[in-house]
Design a protein around this motif. Structure first.
Motif, short mmCIF file in Angstrom:
data_model
loop_
_atom_site.label_atom_id
_atom_site.label_comp_id
_atom_site.label_asym_id
_atom_site.label_seq_id
_atom_site.Cartn_x
_atom_site.Cartn_y
_atom_site.Cartn_z
N MET A 120 0.80 -1.22 0.00
CA MET A 120 0.00 0.00 0.00
C MET A 120 0.84 1.28 0.00
N PRO A 121 1.89 1.41 0.84
CA PRO A 121 2.70 2.64 0.78
C PRO A 121 3.33 2.87 -0.59
N ILE A 122 3.73 1.78 -1.26
CA ILE A 122 4.36 1.92 -2.57
C ILE A 122 3.35 2.42 -3.59
N PHE A 123 2.17 1.79 -3.62
CA PHE A 123 1.15 2.21 -4.58
C PHE A 123 0.63 3.61 -4.28
N PHE A 124 0.52 3.96 -3.01
CA PHE A 124 0.08 5.30 -2.65
C PHE A 124 1.11 6.33 -3.09
N SER A 125 2.39 5.99 -2.96
CA SER A 125 3.45 6.89 -3.41
C SER A 125 3.43 7.05 -4.92
N LEU A 126 3.20 5.93 -5.63
CA LEU A 126 3.08 6.00 -7.09
C LEU A 126 1.96 6.95 -7.50
N PHE A 127 0.81 6.78 -6.88
CA PHE A 127 -0.34 7.62 -7.21
C PHE A 127 -0.05 9.08 -6.89
N SER A 128 0.57 9.33 -5.74
CA SER A 128 0.87 10.70 -5.32
C SER A 128 1.84 11.38 -6.28
#
Length: 319
Positions: A120-128
């Motif tokens: 989740m932190p990785i995908f959230f960072s990608l989206f951000s």
């Protein structure tokens, strides 16, 4: 939120580094650095690198989910055994038997969730990172203000800005190309998500797992989750949608390979794998189902018959 931004800062820095590196590579090959296609290919490269790095976590998640589905029927028996019993003794007994089941089978209900939480932190960072870049803002690392503005101003095919959304184009009355591209991507995102879940449920479930309550819940989610893309996808910028679509296609292909080579025992995928190995002559004793050995009595009789006749002749000669 400053605290979350602080935690995600190193991840976002790495994400920006990969995105800028792919953009430099496509530019070095000869593509226009300001073109939307160059940035779309950079997004695709970013997703491929990140998802490839997450393969070990994905495999672990699949194995954990498989184990939980396999023990679901046994877990239901324990729950049915103490159904309606709310006294403390019964609750403690059910808890002990449940923990013993987990210990004996080597399963852990949190193990299947942990890999997802790590992603989740990785995908959230990608989206951000992608969302901020769509607005032309500088990132926290290699994505400079100039590159961020270049990304924000990039257009696909010269008519569809990567920062635009289906809703935005609809409310503004155009460009219609944005609505067509966004609508097509929503359909592809929904179809890929549905097929990914369908191949798990149709091919990679044992008969026992298909009769469990967990399977019925997954079947409901099979039709609910794709709707998330239908209603949320129309609000995503095109650049972010390319990320989601590429990620979905990766997941679909990855899931296909896992089901083909690491199927759940007793599932249709496992039977198909055994048939493929048998046709190639590579079916080992570990893969071969238990087959009752053929009786050897006829062979033994055939070997003993000549001996019996010779003995009969000798005995006749002696007489």
């Amino acid at each position: 939120m400053p605290f979350i931004d602080t935690i995600l800062w190193p991840i976002k820095w790495v994400v920006e580094l990969i995105l800028v590196a792919w953009h430099w590579l496509w530019t070095a090959i000869g593509l226009d650095p300001a073109a939307g296609l160059t940035w779309v290919l950079s997004i695709v490269g970013l997703v491929l690198v990140v998802r490839a790095a997450l393969i070990p976590i994905f495999v672990r998640q699949i194995k954990s989910q498989r184990k939980m589905l396999e023990v679901a029927p046994q877990l239901k028996k324990i729950q049915d055994k103490y159904k309606g019993k709310k006294d403390q003794f019964s609750r403690e007994a059910m808890s002990r038997e449940t923990m013993e089941l987990y210990r004996r089978t080597g399963t852990n209900p949190l193990a299947s969730c942990l890999p997802l939480l790590l992603q989740m932190p990785i995908f959230f960072s990608l989206f951000s990172v992608l969302n901020n870049a769509q607005k032309g803002a500088a990132g926290v690392g290699p994505l400079s203000a100039d590159l961020g503005k270049q990304f924000g101003d990039a257009t696909l095919f010269g008519v569809a800005p990567l920062h635009d959304t289906f809703i935005g184009a609809w409310n503004a009355g155009g460009p219609w190309q944005v609505m067509v591209i966004a609508g097509l991507m929503v359909v592809l995102m929904t179809a890929s998500q549905f097929y990914t879940q369908l191949q798990i449920m149709a091919k990679n479930q044992s008969p026992e797992a298909k009769n469990s309550p967990m399977f019925r819940q997954q079947r409901i989610l099979l039709y609910i989750l794709p709707l998330v893309f239908v209603f949320s996808g129309v609000a995503f910028p095109l650049g972010v949608m390319f990320y989601w679509l590429t990620s979905n296609l990766w997941t679909m292909g990855q899931q296909f390979l896992v089901i083909r080579n690491m199927p759940t025992p007793g599932s249709e995928a496992a039977k198909a794998r055994e048939e493929r190995l048998a046709r190639r002559g590579k079916l080992t004793g570990k893969d071969t189902p238990a087959i009752e050995a053929a009786p050897e009595t006829p062979k033994t009789t055939q070997r003993q018959q000549p001996v019996s006749k010779n003995r009969a002749k000798k005995q006749g000669g002696k007489k």
